[in-house]
Design an enzyme around this catalytic site. Structure first.
Site, short mmCIF file in Angstrom:
data_model
loop_
_atom_site.label_atom_id
_atom_site.label_comp_id
_atom_site.label_asym_id
_atom_site.label_seq_id
_atom_site.Cartn_x
_atom_site.Cartn_y
_atom_site.Cartn_z
N PHE A 167 1.86 8.34 -1.47
CA PHE A 167 1.23 7.06 -1.23
C PHE A 167 -0.28 7.12 -1.45
CE2 PHE A 167 4.82 7.10 1.97
CZ PHE A 167 5.71 6.56 1.08
N TRP A 218 0.84 -1.20 0.00
CA TRP A 218 0.00 0.00 0.00
C TRP A 218 0.87 1.25 0.00
CZ3 TRP A 218 -0.36 4.15 3.31
CH2 TRP A 218 -1.47 4.98 3.17
N HIS A 219 2.00 1.19 0.70
CA HIS A 219 2.86 2.37 0.79
C HIS A 219 3.60 2.67 -0.51
CE1 HIS A 219 2.27 1.95 5.16
NE2 HIS A 219 2.61 3.22 5.22
N GLY A 220 3.87 1.68 -1.31
CA GLY A 220 4.60 1.96 -2.54
C GLY A 220 4.72 0.74 -3.42
#
Length: 471
Positions: free
Chosen positions: A471, A322-324
């Protein structure tokens, strides 16, 4: 429009003034127009994405609530999830998956012809997608959150204080607040202003100053020795905390001025004594989202041990992704999964008795475990991350490179010490945290806020985008 800009302060002041002067029936349209205008400052074209996600989930929620047929309800839920996540996957992950598949095909000696798409990642798409979907899932589960007013629902998805970087609010806590009539209160103005001021100090004085050193070192890690890389990694741990918690503070403060209560997103995470506690204190809204909408549907802790282990690992891996859209983020998530599982094992075999020494050791070990994982979060590639860790572990002779000047490095260390002291006092309740009361008198508080303003004016670095916008 950056939170750390005079433009945003003028925007917030204008919206606040208009909000409390106009009729209550006009306030939702005003905030919705303001939120869309706020988002258009990055790229006006992507407002259509927010409108599309809002329309899909509004209609899905309405159809789910109106139907008693299990198949129809499930079909609308799956449709909303597919369309919303499909949009997110296209913009954020299409190149990641294409490149990963291409690497496997090339390794097998086969030709690979899939192109790399030149896409712009819409700011905050992960945040507003998760927020919209939480509503649809809650309606499906029978929660009393159904919204029949499309403008009010669109505002819930696009509310400008928390639109691009959270906190990720659930309909049960935020949507109902849009039905209330708020009056202007000086107390709320003071509470919100205090949070905004503290957030601005953490962002422009601490985070952005640390970023100068971190960016220089991490841009070319091969040029630096172990002590320098270690110092840059410590600096990044403080930078990302100050950067992201600052955004949350400004978001919560802005909403508070208007009369809305957003959830606390950070609670002194570097004082955590375990990884479990760390994730109860760091990015709290995201942790709760994954717990409610991924971990619990997978069975939570009501499944066999091996399935539970797989569920925990999946949640952390998804959090990393989800962050990257890079393998470094996946490894970051995997590290935290490993930390959590090892911690559970140790907790089962070690005595449960808590002592001051054990708590202190727990805090030190937890902080350094988190710092190690931050290397993968910040590094540009897996090769860079492994190089940095290798040099930190094997090359610790001498002093670090102090960067542009020794004075600048000493100033950064002094700011970190100041932050640590304030955090300890916040933990003790001496200074206020979030919207909690303070034990400090009025005059010392005014003096402290004046010092924060002076610090922003004298020590603030050039305005920079918040890290979590990507993000």
């Amino acid at each position: 429009m950056l939170f750390n800009s005079l433009e945003y302060i003028a925007f917030l002041a204008s919206i606040t003034l208009a909000y409390f002067l106009i009729r209550p029936s006009w306030r939702i349209p005003l905030l919705l127009a303001a939120s869309y205008f706020f988002y258009m400052q990055w790229d006006w074209r992507f407002v259509t994405l927010i409108a599309f996600v809002s329309a899909v989930n509004f209609e899905a929620g309405r159809r789910i609530a109106a139907s008693e047929a299990a198949l129809e309800r499930r079909s609308w839920l799956i449709g909303a999830i597919t369309l919303s996540f499909g949009l997110l996957a296209f913009f954020k992950y299409i190149n990641f998956f294409a490149d990963s598949v291409g690497a496997l095909i090339s390794a097998a000696g086969l030709p690979y012809l899939l192109p790399h798409l030149d896409l712009i990642l819409p700011v905050g798409i992960s945040f507003f997608t998760f927020q919209a979907l939480s509503y649809t899932i809650d309606v499906y589960r029978g929660a009393p959150v159904l919204e029949t007013n499309p403008a009010r629902f669109a505002l819930y998805v696009a509310f400008f204080p928390q639109l691009v970087a959270g906190p990720i609010e659930r309909a049960t806590t935020l949507l109902g607040q849009f039905r209330q009539t708020h009056r202007f209160e000086v107390t709320r103005l003071a509470e919100g202003g205090r949070l905004i001021l503290w957030g601005l100090f953490k962002k422009v004085v601490i985070a952005d100053r640390l970023a100068i050193y971190v960016n220089d070192v991490y841009a070319h890690p091969e040029l630096h020795d172990g002590p320098t890389l270690l110092l840059a990694t410590y600096f990044f741990a403080i930078q990302i905390y100050c950067d992201f918690s600052a955004y949350s503070d400004i978001a919560i403060g802005s909403a508070r001025i208007l009369g809305f209560n957003l959830m606390q997103n950070f609670n002194l995470p570097y004082l955590a004594r375990s990884i479990t506690e760390f994730w109860q204190r760091w990015h709290i809204s995201l942790t709760r989202w994954f717990h409610a909408y991924v971990y619990v549907p997978l069975g939570g802790n009501r499944v066999p041990a091996f399935v539970w282990l797989c569920n925990v690992t999946a949640v952390f891996l998804l959090s990393g992704l989800w962050h990257g859209a890079q393998w470094t983020f996946v490894i970051w998530g995997a590290l935290h999964a490993g930390y959590y599982l090892v911690e559970r094992v140790l907790r089962a075999v070690l005595p449960a008795r808590e002592t001051a020494l054990r708590q202190a050791l727990g805090m030190i070990v937890t902080f350094h475990a988190v710092v190690l994982a931050w290397v993968f979060f910040r590094a540009a590639s897996l090769d860079d991350a492994l190089l940095i860790i290798g040099r930190i572990l094997t090359d610790q002779g001498g002093w670090p490179d102090w960067g542009v000047s020794r004075f600048s490095a000493m100033l950064n260390l002094g700011l970190i010490a100041l932050l640590a002291a304030i955090q300890v006092l916040q933990a003790r309740g001496t200074f206020s945290l979030y919207l909690s009361p303070s034990q400090v008198g009025e005059l010392p508080r005014i003096a402290g806020y004046s010092l924060l303003l002076c610090g922003i004016a004298l020590l603030g670095a050039s305005p920079a985008q918040f890290l979590y916008f990507q993000f």
